[in-house]
Design a protein around this motif. Structure first.
Motif, PDB file in Angstrom:
ATOM      1  N   ALA A   1     -20.760  -9.843  44.335  1.00  0.00           N
ATOM      2  CA  ALA A   1     -21.109 -10.590  45.544  1.00  0.00           C
ATOM      3  C   ALA A   1     -22.333  -9.974  46.210  1.00  0.00           C
ATOM      4  O   ALA A   1     -23.274 -10.686  46.582  1.00  0.00           O
ATOM      5  N   LEU A   2     -22.331  -8.663  46.339  1.00  0.00           N
ATOM      6  CA  LEU A   2     -23.459  -7.975  46.964  1.00  0.00           C
ATOM      7  C   LEU A   2     -24.745  -8.203  46.179  1.00  0.00           C
ATOM      8  O   LEU A   2     -25.800  -8.465  46.767  1.00  0.00           O
ATOM      9  N   ALA A   3     -24.671  -8.136  44.862  1.00  0.00           N
ATOM     10  CA  ALA A   3     -25.863  -8.367  44.031  1.00  0.00           C
ATOM     11  C   ALA A   3     -26.403  -9.778  44.225  1.00  0.00           C
ATOM     12  O   ALA A   3     -27.628  -9.976  44.343  1.00  0.00           O
ATOM     13  N   LEU A   4     -25.516 -10.758  44.272  1.00  0.00           N
ATOM     14  CA  LEU A   4     -25.953 -12.145  44.466  1.00  0.00           C
ATOM     15  C   LEU A   4     -26.529 -12.353  45.856  1.00  0.00           C
ATOM     16  O   LEU A   4     -27.563 -13.007  46.020  1.00  0.00           O
ATOM     17  N   TYR A   5     -25.867 -11.803  46.880  1.00  0.00           N
ATOM     18  CA  TYR A   5     -26.393 -11.915  48.235  1.00  0.00           C
ATOM     19  C   TYR A   5     -27.761 -11.248  48.348  1.00  0.00           C
ATOM     20  O   TYR A   5     -28.661 -11.777  48.995  1.00  0.00           O
ATOM     21  N   THR A   6     -27.917 -10.093  47.715  1.00  0.00           N
ATOM     22  CA  THR A   6     -29.193  -9.393  47.766  1.00  0.00           C
ATOM     23  C   THR A   6     -30.292 -10.225  47.108  1.00  0.00           C
ATOM     24  O   THR A   6     -31.400 -10.346  47.641  1.00  0.00           O
ATOM     25  N   SER A   7     -29.961 -10.821  45.972  1.00  0.00           N
ATOM     26  CA  SER A   7     -30.920 -11.684  45.282  1.00  0.00           C
ATOM     27  C   SER A   7     -31.352 -12.838  46.178  1.00  0.00           C
ATOM     28  O   SER A   7     -32.545 -13.156  46.281  1.00  0.00           O
TER      29      SER A   7
ATOM     30  N   LEU B   1     -17.837 -16.814  46.434  1.00  0.00           N
ATOM     31  CA  LEU B   1     -16.670 -16.982  45.576  1.00  0.00           C
ATOM     32  C   LEU B   1     -16.242 -15.642  44.983  1.00  0.00           C
ATOM     33  O   LEU B   1     -15.051 -15.328  44.923  1.00  0.00           O
ATOM     34  N   HIS B   2     -17.213 -14.834  44.581  1.00  0.00           N
ATOM     35  CA  HIS B   2     -16.889 -13.494  44.088  1.00  0.00           C
ATOM     36  C   HIS B   2     -16.292 -12.633  45.198  1.00  0.00           C
ATOM     37  O   HIS B   2     -15.391 -11.838  44.949  1.00  0.00           O
ATOM     38  N   TYR B   3     -16.783 -12.786  46.397  1.00  0.00           N
ATOM     39  CA  TYR B   3     -16.285 -11.978  47.513  1.00  0.00           C
ATOM     40  C   TYR B   3     -14.819 -12.316  47.821  1.00  0.00           C
ATOM     41  O   TYR B   3     -13.993 -11.428  47.991  1.00  0.00           O
ATOM     42  N   ARG B   4     -14.496 -13.582  47.890  1.00  0.00           N
ATOM     43  CA  ARG B   4     -13.134 -14.031  48.214  1.00  0.00           C
ATOM     44  C   ARG B   4     -12.208 -13.974  47.008  1.00  0.00           C
ATOM     45  O   ARG B   4     -11.030 -13.685  47.130  1.00  0.00           O
ATOM     46  N   GLY B   5     -12.759 -14.374  45.854  1.00  0.00           N
ATOM     47  CA  GLY B   5     -11.939 -14.506  44.669  1.00  0.00           C
ATOM     48  C   GLY B   5     -11.059 -15.746  44.733  1.00  0.00           C
ATOM     49  O   GLY B   5     -10.905 -16.360  45.791  1.00  0.00           O
ATOM     50  N   VAL B   6     -10.512 -16.103  43.607  1.00  0.00           N
ATOM     51  CA  VAL B   6      -9.536 -17.190  43.487  1.00  0.00           C
ATOM     52  C   VAL B   6      -8.444 -16.653  42.577  1.00  0.00           C
ATOM     53  O   VAL B   6      -8.707 -16.364  41.406  1.00  0.00           O
ATOM     54  N   PRO B   7      -7.236 -16.465  43.096  1.00  0.00           N
ATOM     55  CA  PRO B   7      -6.163 -15.867  42.299  1.00  0.00           C
ATOM     56  C   PRO B   7      -6.000 -16.520  40.929  1.00  0.00           C
ATOM     57  O   PRO B   7      -5.905 -17.745  40.815  1.00  0.00           O
ATOM     58  N   GLY B   8      -6.007 -15.690  39.911  1.00  0.00           N
ATOM     59  CA  GLY B   8      -5.822 -16.165  38.548  1.00  0.00           C
ATOM     60  C   GLY B   8      -7.031 -16.802  37.906  1.00  0.00           C
ATOM     61  O   GLY B   8      -6.991 -17.176  36.747  1.00  0.00           O
ATOM     62  N   VAL B   9      -8.136 -16.923  38.669  1.00  0.00           N
ATOM     63  CA  VAL B   9      -9.322 -17.592  38.138  1.00  0.00           C
ATOM     64  C   VAL B   9     -10.559 -16.715  38.289  1.00  0.00           C
ATOM     65  O   VAL B   9     -11.252 -16.422  37.321  1.00  0.00           O
ATOM     66  N   VAL B  10     -10.845 -16.318  39.505  1.00  0.00           N
ATOM     67  CA  VAL B  10     -12.020 -15.499  39.808  1.00  0.00           C
ATOM     68  C   VAL B  10     -11.543 -14.249  40.532  1.00  0.00           C
ATOM     69  O   VAL B  10     -11.063 -14.335  41.657  1.00  0.00           O
ATOM     70  N   PRO B  11     -11.652 -13.086  39.876  1.00  0.00           N
ATOM     71  CA  PRO B  11     -11.221 -11.871  40.559  1.00  0.00           C
ATOM     72  C   PRO B  11     -12.190 -11.500  41.679  1.00  0.00           C
ATOM     73  O   PRO B  11     -13.380 -11.820  41.616  1.00  0.00           O
ATOM     74  N   VAL B  12     -11.674 -10.850  42.702  1.00  0.00           N
ATOM     75  CA  VAL B  12     -12.537 -10.330  43.764  1.00  0.00           C
ATOM     76  C   VAL B  12     -13.484  -9.322  43.120  1.00  0.00           C
ATOM     77  O   VAL B  12     -13.067  -8.440  42.361  1.00  0.00           O
ATOM     78  N   ASN B  13     -14.777  -9.485  43.401  1.00  0.00           N
ATOM     79  CA  ASN B  13     -15.784  -8.584  42.844  1.00  0.00           C
ATOM     80  C   ASN B  13     -16.864  -8.381  43.899  1.00  0.00           C
ATOM     81  O   ASN B  13     -17.860  -9.121  43.939  1.00  0.00           O
ATOM     82  N   HIS B  14     -16.652  -7.405  44.758  1.00  0.00           N
ATOM     83  CA  HIS B  14     -17.596  -7.173  45.852  1.00  0.00           C
ATOM     84  C   HIS B  14     -18.958  -6.725  45.352  1.00  0.00           C
ATOM     85  O   HIS B  14     -19.978  -7.070  45.951  1.00  0.00           O
TER      86      HIS B  14
END
Length: 85
Positions: A57-63, A41-54
């Motif tokens: 996303a990387l931190a969560l994937y690494t975890s 969700l962080h990688y894709r983002g949702v306009p107006g709700v969740v900004p793109v935050n690579h």
């Protein structure tokens, strides 16, 4: 997932925000699947709700990857291939 698909028929931005909140909490508790879902969700983002935050996303994937989640490593590799990680 159910939260993103809006099983109640809604499926709007509020569902994305709620899903992210739940996935982040579960990820913090050590659930690798939730970390991958939140990362996506962080990688894709949702306009107006969740900004793109690579970076997030990387931190969560690494975890998740460190907990043995194979798809998390695949997502990290894809991010790196695209120059996003």
């Amino acid at each position: 997932t159910e939260a993103m698909e809006g099983r109640d028929g809604e499926g709007g931005a509020g569902d994305a925000a709620k899903a992210l909140q739940l996935w982040e909490a579960a990820a913090a508790a050590g659930h690798a699947d939730a970390a991958v879902s939140a990362g996506s969700l962080h990688y894709r983002g949702v306009p107006g709700v969740v900004p793109v935050n690579h970076a997030r996303a990387l931190a969560l994937y690494t975890s998740a990857g460190e907990r043995g989640h194979v798809a998390a490593w695949e997502n990290i590799a894809a991010m790196q291939a695209l120059g996003h990680g």
